[in-house]
Design a protein around this motif. Structure first.
Motif, PDB file in Angstrom:
ATOM      1  N   SER A 154       0.885  -1.213  -0.016  1.00  0.00           N
ATOM      2  CA  SER A 154       0.090   0.188   0.055  1.00  0.00           C
ATOM      3  C   SER A 154       0.776   1.237   0.007  1.00  0.00           C
ATOM      4  N   GLY A 155       2.210   1.308   0.547  1.00  0.00           N
ATOM      5  CA  GLY A 155       2.805   2.293   0.750  1.00  0.00           C
ATOM      6  C   GLY A 155       3.566   2.597  -0.685  1.00  0.00           C
ATOM      7  N   THR A 156       3.922   1.527  -1.477  1.00  0.00           N
ATOM      8  CA  THR A 156       4.148   1.818  -2.600  1.00  0.00           C
ATOM      9  C   THR A 156       3.291   2.067  -3.646  1.00  0.00           C
ATOM     10  N   GLN A 157       1.992   1.704  -3.528  1.00  0.00           N
ATOM     11  CA  GLN A 157       1.064   2.490  -4.343  1.00  0.00           C
ATOM     12  C   GLN A 157       0.850   4.017  -4.135  1.00  0.00           C
ATOM     13  N   LEU A 158       0.816   4.448  -2.828  1.00  0.00           N
ATOM     14  CA  LEU A 158       1.039   5.560  -2.808  1.00  0.00           C
ATOM     15  C   LEU A 158       1.912   6.549  -3.161  1.00  0.00           C
ATOM     16  N   GLU A 159       3.148   6.024  -3.108  1.00  0.00           N
ATOM     17  CA  GLU A 159       4.659   6.399  -3.825  1.00  0.00           C
ATOM     18  C   GLU A 159       4.156   6.801  -5.219  1.00  0.00           C
ATOM     19  N   ASP A 160       3.678   5.689  -5.986  1.00  0.00           N
ATOM     20  CA  ASP A 160       3.424   5.760  -7.327  1.00  0.00           C
ATOM     21  C   ASP A 160       2.322   6.934  -7.597  1.00  0.00           C
ATOM     22  N   GLU A 161       1.434   7.081  -6.863  1.00  0.00           N
ATOM     23  CA  GLU A 161       0.670   8.132  -7.094  1.00  0.00           C
ATOM     24  C   GLU A 161       1.119   9.603  -6.860  1.00  0.00           C
ATOM     25  N   GLY A 162       2.196   9.650  -5.787  1.00  0.00           N
ATOM     26  CA  GLY A 162       2.971  10.797  -5.667  1.00  0.00           C
ATOM     27  C   GLY A 162       3.806  11.261  -6.894  1.00  0.00           C
ATOM     28  N   ILE A 163       4.486   9.985  -7.313  1.00  0.00           N
ATOM     29  CA  ILE A 163       5.412  10.282  -8.509  1.00  0.00           C
ATOM     30  C   ILE A 163       4.762  10.571  -9.657  1.00  0.00           C
ATOM     31  N   GLU A 164       3.694  10.112 -10.038  1.00  0.00           N
ATOM     32  CA  GLU A 164       2.703  10.557 -11.320  1.00  0.00           C
ATOM     33  C   GLU A 164       2.331  12.066 -11.206  1.00  0.00           C
ATOM     34  N   PHE A 165       1.896  12.487  -9.853  1.00  0.00           N
ATOM     35  CA  PHE A 165       1.522  13.701  -9.686  1.00  0.00           C
ATOM     36  C   PHE A 165       2.593  14.888  -9.644  1.00  0.00           C
ATOM     37  N   ARG A 166       3.732  14.439  -9.229  1.00  0.00           N
ATOM     38  CA  ARG A 166       4.944  15.211  -9.034  1.00  0.00           C
ATOM     39  C   ARG A 166       5.360  15.525 -10.650  1.00  0.00           C
ATOM     40  N   ALA A 167       5.498  14.386 -11.447  1.00  0.00           N
ATOM     41  CA  ALA A 167       6.251  14.178 -12.745  1.00  0.00           C
ATOM     42  C   ALA A 167       5.383  14.827 -13.886  1.00  0.00           C
ATOM     43  N   ALA A 168       4.003  14.652 -13.532  1.00  0.00           N
ATOM     44  CA  ALA A 168       2.841  15.562 -14.133  1.00  0.00           C
ATOM     45  C   ALA A 168       3.181  17.112 -14.240  1.00  0.00           C
ATOM     46  N   ASN A 169       3.190  17.502 -12.927  1.00  0.00           N
ATOM     47  CA  ASN A 169       3.351  18.930 -12.583  1.00  0.00           C
ATOM     48  C   ASN A 169       4.626  19.575 -13.285  1.00  0.00           C
ATOM     49  N   ARG A 170       5.542  18.820 -13.350  1.00  0.00           N
ATOM     50  CA  ARG A 170       7.032  19.331 -13.907  1.00  0.00           C
ATOM     51  C   ARG A 170       6.948  19.344 -15.023  1.00  0.00           C
ATOM     52  N   LEU A 171       6.466  18.256 -15.912  1.00  0.00           N
ATOM     53  CA  LEU A 171       6.607  18.235 -17.210  1.00  0.00           C
ATOM     54  C   LEU A 171       5.588  19.402 -18.095  1.00  0.00           C
ATOM     55  N   HIS A 172       4.561  19.543 -17.143  1.00  0.00           N
ATOM     56  CA  HIS A 172       3.337  20.519 -17.782  1.00  0.00           C
ATOM     57  C   HIS A 172       3.992  21.834 -17.556  1.00  0.00           C
ATOM     58  N   GLY A 173       4.876  22.137 -16.461  1.00  0.00           N
ATOM     59  CA  GLY A 173       5.673  23.562 -16.202  1.00  0.00           C
ATOM     60  C   GLY A 173       6.677  23.358 -17.415  1.00  0.00           C
ATOM     61  N   LEU A 174       7.301  22.303 -17.933  1.00  0.00           N
ATOM     62  CA  LEU A 174       8.277  22.270 -19.196  1.00  0.00           C
ATOM     63  C   LEU A 174       7.865  22.605 -20.452  1.00  0.00           C
ATOM     64  N   TYR A 175       6.477  21.902 -20.693  1.00  0.00           N
ATOM     65  CA  TYR A 175       6.099  22.134 -21.903  1.00  0.00           C
ATOM     66  C   TYR A 175       4.870  22.770 -22.173  1.00  0.00           C
ATOM     67  N   GLY A 176       4.001  22.948 -21.121  1.00  0.00           N
ATOM     68  CA  GLY A 176       2.971  23.627 -21.454  1.00  0.00           C
ATOM     69  C   GLY A 176       2.015  22.660 -22.209  1.00  0.00           C
ATOM     70  N   ASP A 177       1.324  23.359 -23.432  1.00  0.00           N
ATOM     71  CA  ASP A 177       0.506  22.567 -24.369  1.00  0.00           C
ATOM     72  C   ASP A 177       1.006  22.090 -25.571  1.00  0.00           C
ATOM     73  N   ARG A 178       2.395  22.320 -25.391  1.00  0.00           N
ATOM     74  CA  ARG A 178       3.401  21.838 -26.935  1.00  0.00           C
ATOM     75  C   ARG A 178       3.279  20.395 -26.917  1.00  0.00           C
ATOM     76  N   ALA A 179       3.062  19.565 -25.688  1.00  0.00           N
ATOM     77  CA  ALA A 179       3.436  18.158 -26.137  1.00  0.00           C
ATOM     78  C   ALA A 179       2.177  17.309 -25.123  1.00  0.00           C
ATOM     79  N   HIS A 180       2.183  16.148 -25.565  1.00  0.00           N
ATOM     80  CA  HIS A 180       1.279  15.075 -24.968  1.00  0.00           C
ATOM     81  C   HIS A 180       2.233  14.076 -24.251  1.00  0.00           C
ATOM     82  N   VAL A 181       2.309  14.031 -22.873  1.00  0.00           N
ATOM     83  CA  VAL A 181       3.018  13.211 -22.171  1.00  0.00           C
ATOM     84  C   VAL A 181       2.208  12.362 -21.210  1.00  0.00           C
ATOM     85  N   ASN A 182       2.171  10.797 -21.268  1.00  0.00           N
ATOM     86  CA  ASN A 182       1.607  10.309 -20.418  1.00  0.00           C
ATOM     87  C   ASN A 182       2.550   9.800 -19.298  1.00  0.00           C
ATOM     88  N   VAL A 183       2.377   9.886 -17.891  1.00  0.00           N
ATOM     89  CA  VAL A 183       3.374   9.397 -17.040  1.00  0.00           C
ATOM     90  C   VAL A 183       2.726   8.291 -16.263  1.00  0.00           C
TER      91      VAL A 183
END
Length: 218
Positions: free
Chosen positions: A46-75
């Motif tokens: 269960s701890g790893t599942q929460l870590e995975d959710e956190g990774i996806e959330f943080r990664a998506a935020n950082r990539l959105h800040g990097l690309y904006g609407d210029r890219a379509h990236v699934n994490v």
């Protein structure tokens, strides 16, 4: 029996369609980790599942800040292994995405399958969501697989399979996914464990060595 099978397929497709509708609102889509009742059968703790959710959330935020609407990236993060899929404008952007992900806390490894191309169309993404739903439904119907052990991601008709599974399960899941209509190829991003390890550690899985076995045959 036939009614139960049809109902399970419909429920999964409806869920997948809803998820696709929500993800269409943002250019960066998080893969999402299983929660709720799946905690009891998921091969991650269960701890790893929460870590995975956190990774996806943080990664998506950082990539959105990097690309904006210029890219379509699934994490998609599974047992802290991150899969990147989608489209970016340049090869430099592709490399920058991976570099950015390496700075995200708890990331254990990265599989970068981003392609340099214009963002996929809404109809293509909707079709990918439908394919994901059909693959998941096929896993549920298979009597020799534990469907919750697998994470399914589809991009431009390519199905990516993730999870901590035995070689037997990996082979069987690949065969099933290949047979789903609309699938152009299957890429396996598994952590292979032994049958003995599965029996011994099912209730409390630990990270296994990461293997990537792309199967480029339709």
């Amino acid at each position: 029996m036939k009614f139960e099978r049809s109902r399970s397929v419909c429920m999964l497709l409806a869920t997948a369609a809803l998820a696709g509708g929500l993800s269409a609102c943002v250019p960066l889509v998080m893969g999402g980790a299983a929660v709720g009742t799946l905690v009891a059968v998921d091969r991650r703790t269960s701890g790893t599942q929460l870590e995975d959710e956190g990774i996806e959330f943080r990664a998506a935020n950082r990539l959105h800040g990097l690309y904006g609407d210029r890219a379509h990236v699934n994490v998609t993060s599974w047992n802290r292994q991150v899969l990147l899929t989608g489209e970016v404008p340049t090869q430099e952007d592709r490399q920058k995405a991976e570099q950015t992900l390496r700075e995200v806390e708890n990331v254990r490894s990265i599989v970068n399958d981003l392609v340099v191309a214009p963002p996929s169309s809404l109809s293509q993404r909707s079709n990918d969501t439908l394919i994901t739903g059909k693959v998941k439904a096929s896993f549920v119907d298979a009597k020799d697989l534990v469907s919750a052990a697998f994470k399914v991601v589809t991009e431009r008709g390519v199905v990516y399979l993730m999870g901590r599974v035995t070689q037997r399960e990996a082979t069987r899941a690949t065969e099933i996914a290949r047979g789903v209509s609309g699938v152009t190829k299957v890429v396996r991003v598994f952590e292979i464990i032994s049958e003995e390890e599965l029996r011994r550690n099912f209730a409390n899985p630990q990270p296994a060595p990461v293997t990537r076995d792309p199967d480029r045959t339709p």
